[in-house]
Design a protein around this motif. Structure first.
Motif, PDB file in Angstrom:
ATOM      1  N   HIS A 201       0.829  -1.200   0.000  1.00 36.01           N
ATOM      2  CA  HIS A 201       0.000   0.000   0.000  1.00 36.01           C
ATOM      3  C   HIS A 201       0.866   1.254   0.000  1.00 36.01           C
ATOM      4  CE1 HIS A 201      -3.559  -2.229   2.163  1.00 36.01           C
ATOM      5  NE2 HIS A 201      -3.294  -2.726   0.980  1.00 36.01           N
ATOM      6  N   THR A 202       0.254   2.360  -0.343  1.00 37.53           N
ATOM      7  CA  THR A 202       0.904   3.645  -0.106  1.00 37.53           C
ATOM      8  C   THR A 202       0.709   4.008   1.365  1.00 37.53           C
ATOM      9  OG1 THR A 202      -1.136   4.694  -0.843  1.00 37.53           O
ATOM     10  CG2 THR A 202       0.638   4.520  -2.461  1.00 37.53           C
ATOM     11  N   GLY A 203       1.464   4.998   1.850  1.00 41.58           N
ATOM     12  CA  GLY A 203       1.352   5.380   3.264  1.00 41.58           C
ATOM     13  C   GLY A 203      -0.023   5.912   3.600  1.00 41.58           C
TER      14      GLY A 203
ATOM     15  N   SER B 169      -3.611   5.619   2.667  1.00 37.62           N
ATOM     16  CA  SER B 169      -4.375   4.638   1.908  1.00 37.62           C
ATOM     17  C   SER B 169      -5.684   4.367   2.629  1.00 37.62           C
ATOM     18  CB  SER B 169      -3.567   3.338   1.799  1.00 37.62           C
ATOM     19  OG  SER B 169      -4.360   2.295   1.281  1.00 37.62           O
TER      20      SER B 169
ATOM     21  N   LEU C 211       1.709  -6.671   5.615  1.00 41.73           N
ATOM     22  CA  LEU C 211       1.618  -5.438   4.838  1.00 41.73           C
ATOM     23  C   LEU C 211       2.993  -4.823   4.645  1.00 41.73           C
ATOM     24  CD1 LEU C 211      -0.240  -3.037   3.762  1.00 41.73           C
ATOM     25  CD2 LEU C 211      -0.021  -2.087   6.058  1.00 41.73           C
TER      26      LEU C 211
ATOM     27  N   PHE D 123       4.222  -0.913   3.312  1.00 46.92           N
ATOM     28  CA  PHE D 123       3.787   0.366   2.760  1.00 46.92           C
ATOM     29  C   PHE D 123       4.942   1.342   2.692  1.00 46.92           C
ATOM     30  CE2 PHE D 123       3.739   2.899   6.608  1.00 46.92           C
ATOM     31  CZ  PHE D 123       3.410   2.024   7.626  1.00 46.92           C
TER      32      PHE D 123
END
Lengths: 148, 110
Positions: A37-39, A41, A49, A51
């Motif tokens: 993920h992006t930070g 999100s 996970l 990120f």
């Protein structure tokens, strides 16, 4: 949708996610099954996970349009379900990906976002345990500018 | 005349039939019920973490091997359908009176 020149933090997060996703797709990758993920999100977190977060950015020199972006990649691995050995292999793979001499070029060349990277510096690594997760982090400064 | 233990067991069976929960722990299926569950989502770095808290109430005698904190439990079916077919983490196990077992569960990544 237009891309904004000064949206360097979001652009960098998206680029980091793209680099991690590409790495996860390589044969034998230890991060193949991990959500990336992006930070910032709104995606649901299932279990493990990785990120990439751009915590802050400072324009330097002032008015130049060049930004020093404080960036952290965090690897979260469930202590109960996945275990320490797998966590360590994931963290080392992520470190190798980002502690590369050609990372600045790799970020610039990635076509996810219009972002030009001038340098990557000031690496730091850290590890901790929180809420039944093993957490490994790598932090560094990315000097970059939006290319549009 | 029924003993207190028999009456309690009968009462528990009534609750189970009104608010049934079927779980799977270590490959074995168990019937019981559940306290009210708290469900939420917390936005943190990286995304939305599920925030679930519930207590499973099961018959202690059904378990030959008692559950332990840290293990996973699958809710096969539940009167609260939003909790069905998900794995949860056991955070604590309580034996209040020897007859029932209280299993506190949270989302896997809590």
């Amino acid at each position: 949708m237009p891309t904004f020149y000064n949206d360097v933090d979001s652009k960098l997060e998206s680029t980091i996610k793209a680099l991690l996703t590409a790495q996860a797709a390589t044969s034998g990758s230890n991060i193949a099954s991990v959500d990336i993920h992006t930070g910032l999100s709104t995606s649901d977190i299932e279990l493990d996970l990785i990120f990439g977060l751009v915590e802050s950015a400072e324009e330097n020199p002032s008015g130049s349009g060049n930004w020093i972006c404080q960036t952290t990649i965090a690897v979260y691995t469930s202590a109960h379900d996945t275990g320490l050995a797998t966590h360590r292999s994931r963290v080392s793979e992520v470190r190798d990906l980002f502690m590369s001499d050609c990372l600045a070029t790799t970020i610039s060349d990635d076509n996810t976002e219009t972002l030009t990277c001038l340098a990557v510096q000031n690496y730091q690594i850290a590890q901790r345990i929180e809420d039944n997760y093993f957490i490994g982090e790598i932090s560094f400064d990315v000097v970059c500018y939006g290319s549009d | 005349m029924a003993t207190i233990a028999q009456e309690l067991a009968s009462d528990f069976d009534s609750i189970k039939s009104d608010f049934p929960v079927v779980i799977n722990h270590n490959g074995t299926t168990y019937n019981g019920t559940m306290s009210s569950a708290t469900k939420g989502r917390t936005l943190e770095e990286g995304g939305l973490f599920p925030d679930i808290d519930a207590v499973l109430i099961m018959k202690s005698a059904d378990f030959t091997t008692k559950p332990k904190a840290g293990q996973k439990v699958l809710i096969n079916s539940c009167f609260d359908c939003s909790l069905r077919l998900q794995n949860y983490r056991i955070t604590s196990v309580e034996f209040p009176d020897g007859a029932i077992i209280l299993i506190s569960i949270v989302a896997l990544n809590q």
